[in-house]
Design an enzyme around this catalytic site. Structure first.
Site, PDB file in Angstrom:
ATOM      1  N   ASN A 337      44.923  40.241  39.504  1.00 11.90           N
ATOM      2  CA  ASN A 337      44.826  40.013  40.948  1.00 11.90           C
ATOM      3  C   ASN A 337      45.111  38.546  41.268  1.00 11.90           C
ATOM      4  O   ASN A 337      44.301  37.843  41.893  1.00 11.90           O
ATOM      5  CB  ASN A 337      43.435  40.419  41.449  1.00 11.90           C
ATOM      6  CG  ASN A 337      43.445  40.827  42.913  1.00 11.90           C
ATOM      7  OD1 ASN A 337      44.454  40.699  43.602  1.00 11.90           O
ATOM      8  ND2 ASN A 337      42.311  41.305  43.401  1.00 11.90           N
ATOM      9  N   HIS A 368      35.077  41.590  48.014  1.00 10.02           N
ATOM     10  CA  HIS A 368      35.324  42.928  47.472  1.00 10.02           C
ATOM     11  C   HIS A 368      34.501  43.995  48.195  1.00 10.02           C
ATOM     12  O   HIS A 368      34.950  45.134  48.323  1.00 10.02           O
ATOM     13  CB  HIS A 368      35.014  42.971  45.972  1.00 10.02           C
ATOM     14  CG  HIS A 368      36.144  42.468  45.122  1.00 10.02           C
ATOM     15  ND1 HIS A 368      36.284  41.144  44.791  1.00 10.02           N
ATOM     16  CD2 HIS A 368      37.191  43.115  44.536  1.00 10.02           C
ATOM     17  CE1 HIS A 368      37.368  40.997  44.037  1.00 10.02           C
ATOM     18  NE2 HIS A 368      37.932  42.163  43.874  1.00 10.02           N
TER      19      HIS A 368
END
Length: 473
Positions: A337, A368
């Site tokens: 990521n 998140h």
């Protein structure tokens, strides 16, 4: 917290592809997502060929990119797409009306606050414990873009040049964007569903035709086609792996009562390792396809690599080889990521006066979502990262004397990294706190193994170094 209620997820988006969903046996929300990404791939080629800067004005390119992106949101999420549009409009009002000295703070509070509120309602009110392709994914990407632009605007209009790092100087924004530029950057069809987040100035260079310098244009077409084809092959491989392997190694089996009570520690550890490995290809697929879509539109040119070949990895979100061969927790994070890591560095790590690592991990967990498993993962990662750094500084130099010693060091540190990932990443995938506690209870020995590896490694190679060859003469 008890076990999450297993309520089925129903898409709020278009029902047009329901027959395809029923035929393939995939949830409709995932079918809609994949259909949009495949359409985006085709549209990206058309965008590059027929709407290039040589044929149309930047305004047209901005308008088409934003219109397609908003259409994708409405198709996939229906009225829930209004959450994303609302936060984008609110942030544009901030950068236009608010004091530029505080614009980055306002944007961070509004964007992260709205994202957190949506995550809380999604998790604890509607759908706790079940991952779905819902609007929170695009909202997370938009949050990155909104805050990145705000910080770079603050850098360009409020800070002196000597206060900026070299990277900040390159990305600093000196003029407020227009509304259509703002919509296009945040909601363009190339990255609206799954990212990646890119820098505003790089995106504007792409729209206005400055993305690839004149001397490299001769390499553009062939290298672009090769890059897109290569990434689509990777996508096909990841999809095949997901359909054949991933489904046979469910993550939840790691906390199955019969399995954890009857299987040996090594059996549980082995299954944890392979189930985590098997969980990665779905991320590989989504991010690599998104990268291919951007490349197909002509966006993502990095420059010439060390071999003198054109590289199209400017906005790539992962390095699969780097992930699978990582010999440290930091290396794993740096290759996973990637654009989110850059965002965290831009808005947190480079900005925080102290406790940078801890604040960065906390922001990452908050971004998140609010599943407890995320916080177990990121809070556990803080001491592991600090310890790994200290160990590397303390012992690595002992093993650089020969290729054999370096190879042995790399193998053992790879093993230690995989053990650390098994321990820290599993809660991220299990989500619920009760599952996480069950997993930790039966795998606490992993920490002992991780702690023992460096000392055993040092003892082993010290014993090799202490061997003396006695001459027969």
């Amino acid at each position: 917290m008890g076990e999450p209620a297993q309520t089925p997820f129903k898409t709020t988006g278009s029902q047009w592809l329901m027959p395809v969903s029923e035929y393939l046996g995939f949830p409709l929300d995932q079918v809609n997502f994949l259909a949009c990404q495949l359409f985006a791939l085709t549209a990206a080629f058309c965008f590059r060929l027929y709407l290039s800067p040589a044929h149309v004005s930047p305004l047209v390119r901005h308008f088409v990119a934003a219109l397609l992106g908003i259409s994708f949101l409405v198709f996939c999420f229906g009225w829930y797409s209004s959450h994303i549009l609302a936060v984008v409009v609110a942030n544009y009002l901030i950068i236009i009306k608010a004091d530029l000295n505080n614009v980055h703070r306002y944007s961070m509070v509004i964007s992260m606050g709205y994202l957190t509120a949506c995550q809380v309602s999604r998790v604890f009110i509607f759908n706790y414990g079940i991952l779905s392709t819902d609007f929170s994914g695009p909202l997370m990407i938009v949050t990155q873009k909104l805050t990145t632009l705000a910080f770079q605007l603050h850098d360009g209009m409020c800070k002196k040049t000597e206060q900026l790092t070299q990277e900040q100087k390159l990305m600093a924004i000196n003029v407020r964007p227009s509304f259509i530029e703002y919509l296009s950057y945040n909601l363009n069809f190339l990255s609206v569903l799954v990212g990646p987040c890119s820098n505003y100035k790089e995106y504007i260079d792409f729209i206005e035709g400055r993305h690839i310098s004149t001397r490299l244009k001769q390499h553009n077409l062939l290298s672009l086609q090769n890059a897109v084809c290569h990434k689509l092959v990777v996508c096909a491989g990841c999809m095949l792996f997901f359909l054949t392997i991933t489904r046979s190694l469910p993550i939840k089996y790691n906390v199955d009562p019969d399995f954890v009570s009857q299987a040996s520690f090594l059996t549980r550890l082995t299954y944890a390792f392979f189930s985590i490995q098997a969980a990665r290809p779905k991320f590989y697929f989504a991010w690599t396809l998104a990268d291919a879509v951007n490349n197909a539109a002509g966006y993502g040119f990095l420059g010439m690599d060390e071999h003198g070949k054109p590289s199209w990895d400017l906005i790539s979100n992962l390095n699969i080889i780097g992930i699978e061969t990582a010999t440290s927790f930091k290396t794993f994070i740096d290759n996973w990521n990637i654009q989110t890591g850059i965002w965290l560095k831009t808005v947190c790590y480079d900005q925080a006066p102290k406790h940078r690592l801890a604040l960065t991990f906390i922001l990452s967990a908050l971004w998140h979502g609010v599943y407890p498993g995320y916080y177990f993962t990121f809070l556990t990662a803080i001491p592991i990262t600090i310890a790994a750094r200290a160990i590397r500084r303390s012992i690595r130099h002992y093993f650089l004397g020969s290729r054999v010693m370096k190879l042995g060091y790399d193998i053992l540190t790879w093993a230690a990294t995989q053990l650390a990932i098994c321990y820290t990443v599993m809660p991220f995938l299990l989500l619920a706190v009760n599952y996480t506690i069950v997993y930790y209870r039966y795998t606490i020995l992993i920490l002992a193994w991780i702690a023992l590896l460096p000392s055993k490694l040092l003892q082993f190679f010290h014993s090799i170094c202490s061997i003396r060859f006695i001459s027969p003469y």
